[in-house]
Design a protein around this motif. Structure first.
Motif, PDB file in Angstrom:
ATOM      1  N   ALA A 187       0.824  -1.206   0.000  1.00 30.78           N
ATOM      2  CA  ALA A 187       0.000   0.000   0.000  1.00 30.78           C
ATOM      3  C   ALA A 187       0.860   1.259   0.000  1.00 30.78           C
ATOM      4  CB  ALA A 187      -0.940   0.001   1.197  1.00 30.78           C
ATOM      5  N   THR A 188       0.687   2.086  -1.035  1.00 28.08           N
ATOM      6  CA  THR A 188       1.436   3.345  -1.164  1.00 28.08           C
ATOM      7  C   THR A 188       0.504   4.480  -1.562  1.00 28.08           C
ATOM      8  OG1 THR A 188       2.012   2.768  -3.458  1.00 28.08           O
ATOM      9  CG2 THR A 188       3.621   2.198  -1.750  1.00 28.08           C
ATOM     10  N   GLY A 189      -0.757   4.393  -1.143  1.00 24.94           N
ATOM     11  CA  GLY A 189      -1.729   5.410  -1.529  1.00 24.94           C
ATOM     12  C   GLY A 189      -1.613   6.705  -0.755  1.00 24.94           C
TER      13      GLY A 189
ATOM     14  N   PRO B 249      -3.313   9.025   3.030  1.00 22.33           N
ATOM     15  CA  PRO B 249      -4.457   8.106   3.072  1.00 22.33           C
ATOM     16  C   PRO B 249      -4.058   6.763   2.465  1.00 22.33           C
ATOM     17  CG  PRO B 249      -4.671   9.599   1.213  1.00 22.33           C
ATOM     18  CD  PRO B 249      -3.402  10.008   1.937  1.00 22.33           C
ATOM     19  N   GLY B 250      -5.047   6.002   1.979  1.00 23.20           N
ATOM     20  CA  GLY B 250      -4.733   4.775   1.275  1.00 23.20           C
ATOM     21  C   GLY B 250      -5.116   3.510   1.999  1.00 23.20           C
ATOM     22  N   GLY B 251      -5.887   3.613   3.086  1.00 27.13           N
ATOM     23  CA  GLY B 251      -6.302   2.427   3.820  1.00 27.13           C
ATOM     24  C   GLY B 251      -7.363   1.622   3.089  1.00 27.13           C
ATOM     25  N   PRO B 252      -7.645   0.401   3.575  1.00 23.62           N
ATOM     26  CA  PRO B 252      -8.587  -0.479   2.882  1.00 23.62           C
ATOM     27  C   PRO B 252     -10.020   0.028   2.895  1.00 23.62           C
ATOM     28  CG  PRO B 252      -8.015  -1.398   5.018  1.00 23.62           C
ATOM     29  CD  PRO B 252      -7.118  -0.221   4.807  1.00 23.62           C
ATOM     30  N   ASN B 253     -10.338   0.930   3.846  1.00 29.43           N
ATOM     31  CA  ASN B 253     -11.662   1.537   3.873  1.00 29.43           C
ATOM     32  C   ASN B 253     -11.552   3.056   3.879  1.00 29.43           C
ATOM     33  OD1 ASN B 253     -13.853  -0.575   4.012  1.00 29.43           O
ATOM     34  ND2 ASN B 253     -12.456  -1.330   5.596  1.00 29.43           N
TER      35      ASN B 253
ATOM     36  N   TYR C 155      -7.649   3.311  13.294  1.00 34.23           N
ATOM     37  CA  TYR C 155      -6.502   2.688  13.958  1.00 34.23           C
ATOM     38  C   TYR C 155      -5.265   3.092  13.171  1.00 34.23           C
ATOM     39  CZ  TYR C 155      -3.910  -0.800  16.649  1.00 34.23           C
ATOM     40  OH  TYR C 155      -3.024  -1.435  17.501  1.00 34.23           O
ATOM     41  N   TYR C 156      -4.632   4.190  13.617  1.00 36.49           N
ATOM     42  CA  TYR C 156      -3.537   4.782  12.853  1.00 36.49           C
ATOM     43  C   TYR C 156      -2.344   5.040  13.761  1.00 36.49           C
ATOM     44  CZ  TYR C 156      -1.059   7.714   9.507  1.00 36.49           C
ATOM     45  OH  TYR C 156      -0.120   8.211   8.639  1.00 36.49           O
ATOM     46  N   ALA C 157      -1.164   5.165  13.139  1.00 30.75           N
ATOM     47  CA  ALA C 157       0.082   5.485  13.855  1.00 30.75           C
ATOM     48  C   ALA C 157       0.348   4.473  14.963  1.00 30.75           C
ATOM     49  CB  ALA C 157       0.042   6.906  14.411  1.00 30.75           C
ATOM     50  N   ALA C 158      -0.020   3.222  14.732  1.00 30.80           N
ATOM     51  CA  ALA C 158       0.113   2.184  15.753  1.00 30.80           C
ATOM     52  C   ALA C 158       1.569   1.763  15.907  1.00 30.80           C
ATOM     53  CB  ALA C 158      -0.746   0.984  15.383  1.00 30.80           C
TER      54      ALA C 158
ATOM     55  N   ASN D 269      -8.427   7.354  15.319  1.00 32.50           N
ATOM     56  CA  ASN D 269      -8.982   8.434  14.515  1.00 32.50           C
ATOM     57  C   ASN D 269      -8.501   8.252  13.083  1.00 32.50           C
ATOM     58  OD1 ASN D 269     -10.302  10.819  13.809  1.00 32.50           O
ATOM     59  ND2 ASN D 269      -9.457  11.984  15.522  1.00 32.50           N
ATOM     60  N   ASN D 270      -8.881   9.182  12.220  1.00 35.15           N
ATOM     61  CA  ASN D 270      -8.575   9.100  10.797  1.00 35.15           C
ATOM     62  C   ASN D 270      -8.404  10.521  10.282  1.00 35.15           C
ATOM     63  OD1 ASN D 270      -9.026   8.967   7.872  1.00 35.15           O
ATOM     64  ND2 ASN D 270      -9.743   6.883   8.206  1.00 35.15           N
ATOM     65  N   TRP D 271      -7.297  10.776   9.568  1.00 34.55           N
ATOM     66  CA  TRP D 271      -7.039  12.142   9.105  1.00 34.55           C
ATOM     67  C   TRP D 271      -8.082  12.624   8.099  1.00 34.55           C
ATOM     68  CZ3 TRP D 271      -4.832  15.624  11.629  1.00 34.55           C
ATOM     69  CH2 TRP D 271      -3.682  15.381  12.394  1.00 34.55           C
ATOM     70  N   ASP D 272      -8.904  11.724   7.564  1.00 33.92           N
ATOM     71  CA  ASP D 272      -9.976  12.161   6.668  1.00 33.92           C
ATOM     72  C   ASP D 272     -10.951  13.098   7.375  1.00 33.92           C
ATOM     73  OD1 ASP D 272      -9.092  10.925   4.413  1.00 33.92           O
ATOM     74  OD2 ASP D 272     -10.748   9.491   4.258  1.00 33.92           O
ATOM     75  N   TYR D 273     -11.126  12.893   8.687  1.00 33.09           N
ATOM     76  CA  TYR D 273     -12.110  13.710   9.409  1.00 33.09           C
ATOM     77  C   TYR D 273     -11.623  14.150  10.785  1.00 33.09           C
ATOM     78  CZ  TYR D 273     -13.040   8.781  10.567  1.00 33.09           C
ATOM     79  OH  TYR D 273     -12.912   7.443  10.871  1.00 33.09           O
ATOM     80  N   ALA D 274     -10.348  13.934  11.098  1.00 34.21           N
ATOM     81  CA  ALA D 274      -9.845  14.234  12.444  1.00 34.21           C
ATOM     82  C   ALA D 274     -10.060  15.687  12.849  1.00 34.21           C
ATOM     83  CB  ALA D 274      -8.357  13.897  12.526  1.00 34.21           C
ATOM     84  N   ASN D 275      -9.909  16.602  11.915  1.00 37.43           N
ATOM     85  CA  ASN D 275     -10.026  18.028  12.245  1.00 37.43           C
ATOM     86  C   ASN D 275     -11.461  18.525  12.294  1.00 37.43           C
ATOM     87  OD1 ASN D 275      -7.243  18.572  12.490  1.00 37.43           O
ATOM     88  ND2 ASN D 275      -7.017  18.630  10.271  1.00 37.43           N
ATOM     89  N   HIS D 276     -12.401  17.629  12.030  1.00 38.39           N
ATOM     90  CA  HIS D 276     -13.803  18.063  11.975  1.00 38.39           C
ATOM     91  C   HIS D 276     -14.665  17.411  13.050  1.00 38.39           C
ATOM     92  CE1 HIS D 276     -12.727  19.901   8.180  1.00 38.39           C
ATOM     93  NE2 HIS D 276     -12.254  18.744   7.766  1.00 38.39           N
TER      94      HIS D 276
END
Length: 227
Positions: free
Chosen positions: A95-97, A127-131, A176-179, A197-204
């Motif tokens: 994964a390199t997305g 980004p680039g996770g499976p979901n 589940y990030y930065a584990a 959390n997820n950077w897609d929506y962390a700031n919101h």
């Protein structure tokens, strides 16, 4: 730890690795006067995880860090934590997305067998996770004290979008990030905690004065599935 140098610094625009030490069991910390201790002159070199390697190649400290936008884990060795020697790089692979961050390197027994130890390299990406969004992936293989060799690489180089589901993920959800794991946990356990959390929506996320927690600690194991 990573120093991100601001405008006006002699290392402006650079991310480099620095050292702090404690003389009272971790209650207070002092920054090393000769920081940074490892500088590649890169703006995207970060997230050091330092382990103790004892194997066929000797006994020394090993640092895994990332060149985030190159999708590479870079490995260094040191005898004293202050002078670092380059060992090797791993990646791009699978994964390199999104940028690679927060790597980790450790051994685990397969199916609980202490005679069958495998090395595990984890690296998170965003980004680039499976979901969608942030996620963490892992590779299983061997580390000879210099080079990590993956036995579970599906895609060399940049990812094939159609094969995302074949890559190995620490978690298939979106939070589940930065584990990163703890070294030397009691009873030989490998315990890992991630950012829930997820950077897609962390700031919101509408909470204040803080946003998001850490995950529960997870016991990490390697088990055989379908061969």
């Amino acid at each position: 730890y990573t120093s991100a140098y601001k405008p006006g610094s002699e290392h402006e625009g650079v991310q480099a690795q620095s050292l702090a030490y404690s003389l009272d069991g971790g209650y207070t910390w002092t920054k090393h006067t000769d920081n940074p201790v490892l500088n590649r002159g890169s703006a995207e070199f970060r997230d050091p995880k330092v382990i103790r390697y004892d194997g066929g190649a000797g006994s020394y400290w090993v640092m895994v860090a990332v060149e985030a936008t190159d999708f590479q884990v870079v490995l260094y060795k040191s005898e004293d934590l202050k002078n670092w020697e380059y060992l090797s790089s791993f990646g791009p692979a699978n994964a390199t997305g999104g940028v690679w961050e927060c790597p980790d390197l450790f051994q685990l027994p397969v199916d609980g067998d202490p005679e069958n130890l495998q090395w595990v390299l984890t690296v998170n990406l965003n980004p680039g996770g499976p979901n969608n969004g942030s996620a963490g992936q892992y590779f299983v293989g061997d580390f000879d004290g210099t080079t990590f060799t993956s036995a579970t690489t599906v895609t060399e180089g940049l990812q094939d979008p159609g094969r995302l589901g074949e890559y190995r993920w620490l978690d298939w959800g979106r939070d589940y990030y930065a584990a990163v794991s703890f070294s030397d946990a009691p009873e030989g356990r490998r315990l890992m905690i991630g950012w829930m959390n997820n950077w897609d929506y962390a700031n919101h996320i509408p909470t204040t004065p803080w946003r998001s927690p850490m995950s529960l600690a997870r016991d990490i194991t390697l088990q055989t599935r379908d061969g």
